[in-house]
Motif scaffolding. Structure first.
Motif, short mmCIF file in Angstrom:
data_model
loop_
_atom_site.label_atom_id
_atom_site.label_comp_id
_atom_site.label_asym_id
_atom_site.label_seq_id
_atom_site.Cartn_x
_atom_site.Cartn_y
_atom_site.Cartn_z
N THR A 1 1.05 -1.34 0.12
CA THR A 1 -0.03 0.09 0.16
C THR A 1 0.83 1.28 -0.02
N ASP A 2 0.22 2.40 -0.11
CA ASP A 2 0.93 3.66 -0.29
C ASP A 2 0.63 4.24 0.98
N ASP A 3 1.44 4.31 2.10
CA ASP A 3 1.24 4.76 3.32
C ASP A 3 2.12 5.87 3.94
N HIS A 4 3.30 5.86 3.39
CA HIS A 4 4.34 6.96 4.21
C HIS A 4 5.37 7.22 3.12
N LEU A 5 5.97 8.63 3.33
CA LEU A 5 6.95 9.16 2.56
C LEU A 5 8.22 9.42 3.62
N MET A 6 9.40 9.16 3.14
CA MET A 6 10.58 9.47 3.98
C MET A 6 11.52 9.80 3.10
N HIS A 7 12.83 10.09 3.49
CA HIS A 7 14.01 10.64 2.89
C HIS A 7 15.15 9.66 3.03
#
Length: 400
Positions: free
Chosen positions: A332-338
């Protein structure tokens, strides 16, 4: 009698201590994860999105701050909430024109940051911190409900009156603060637009890449996730090339804004790792581990592996495995990080050094974690990178 009780107590104590010592000796010591840095790129400090669904903004802001460092512009602390505010206004417009079938939730993707930047500019964090309510940390739970209510009211009325725009902006003013028309920063007067121009960031320099086989490779596609409410396109490339391009970027001084799935049991911010272990094929394990797992069900093996006591063999993620997980809604799509670097564990397995936006107190690694190569191959939805960070062959295939 007292003497007999004392002797009995001493014997029992000795037995207990011996038993505990034998148990400790029988139980293998926790080896843990030991990482060696391969690539580590300059970044700004870890921030905290707190009680908001704004990881997309914190990750992309961090990415852009690293871009400024890479470009020799110096260290900046840019305002996430200034971008978030413009995003809500853009969302409300989009939702109205889609007759209420848009997305007015808190989530978004990296291109949302770029679109808000182009529309409104940006300001430093010290100029607009975005907390205009009784809280030390960000919390958008109440504000988001009011925004959704106003957005849906305009759809029901089939019009956006002057009062509608006043109400929408008033909600954002109340919770986030009024937007400054101009401000002084380091001895210079700016507007949000002129400050954005002074940074030298060109939003047309950035591209989003993904890898799914239900659409043609080397062509743009629209990822079918709720947070892609702007229906932006990502370049679709084979999985191996997606990973090669990420490695190439990091090895050449470019960081990566990453979006993916962190709902798996293998993702453990507390333990500072995200892993994708292979538990079905015991042949890949050491003799000790094979003996330890022999006779256990797959669920029991998984439970043992997810004690995060040491690295285990990981799944060889193919394009087919990745696609199957996406189409069965496992991924699923549930978080963005670097993603800011590359490390290797004591077995030589590659991981990606990742800056999260959950503050510095939720793990002992200063808010960072390391995602294994297998995890990233399986759970990446897309990532954003500077187009100059792509290998020349891939740029040619994409027409960049």
């Amino acid at each position: 009698m007292k003497k007999q009780i004392a002797i009995l107590s001493a014997v029992l104590c000795t037995i207990t201590l011996t038993s505990n010592a034998q148990r400790r000796k029988a139980e293998p010591e926790k080896e843990g994860y030991r990482f060696t840095e391969v690539v580590s790129l300059p970044v700004t400090s870890v921030k905290n999105q707190a009680s908001t669904g704004t990881c997309w903004c914190f990750a992309t802001t961090s990415f852009m701050e690293s871009e400024l460092l890479r470009m020799g512009k110096g260290e900046y602390d840019l305002s996430e909430m200034f971008i978030v505010r413009q995003k809500y206004l853009n969302q409300m417009d989009d939702n109205f024109l889609r007759r209420g079938k848009g997305n007015v939730g808190q989530g978004s993707l990296s291109h949302t940051w770029m679109n808000a930047f182009k529309t409104a500019g940006i300001v430093p964090e010290e100029v607009y911190h975005g907390i205009n309510y009784a809280s030390l940390n960000h919390n958008h739970s109440e504000m988001a409900q009011y925004i959704a209510a106003v957005a849906n009211a305009s759809v029901n009325l089939k019009k956006r009156s002057p009062e509608y725009y006043k109400i929408a902006n008033s909600i954002l003013d109340i919770y986030l603060g009024e937007v400054p028309q101009s401000f002084n920063y380091k001895g210079k007067e700016y507007t949000p637009q002129s400050f954005a121009e002074s940074l030298g960031l060109n939003m047309d320099d950035y591209v989003e890449l993904t890898s799914f086989s239900h659409k043609p490779f080397y062509e743009p596609m629209i990822i079918e996730v709720t947070d892609n409410w702007e229906h932006a396109q990502q370049y679709n490339v084979p999985l191996d090339e997606l990973m090669e391009a990420m490695d190439y970027a990091l090895e050449h001084g470019y960081t990566v804004a990453w979006d993916g799935d962190v709902s798996e049991k293998g993702f453990s911010h507390a333990n500072g790792v995200a892993i994708n272990p292979e538990v079905a094929v015991l042949e890949d394990y050491s003799t000790t581990d094979r003996a330890r797992f022999e006779g256990l069900s797959q669920a029991q093996r998984m439970e043992a592996v997810y004690q995060f006591d040491k690295p285990y063999p990981e799944i060889n993620v193919t394009q087919e495995i990745r696609q199957s997980d996406y189409e069965s809604f496992v991924t699923t799509d549930d978080h963005l990080m670097h993603i800011t670097g590359i490390v290797k564990d004591q077995n030589g397995t590659k991981y990606y050094k990742t800056k999260n936006s959950w503050g510095t107190d939720r793990n002992v690694f200063g808010g960072y974690l390391n995602m294994s190569e297998s995890y990233v191959r399986a759970k990446t939805i897309y990532y954003m990178v500077h187009k100059d960070a792509l290998p020349a062959a891939l740029k040619a295939k994409l027409g960049l």
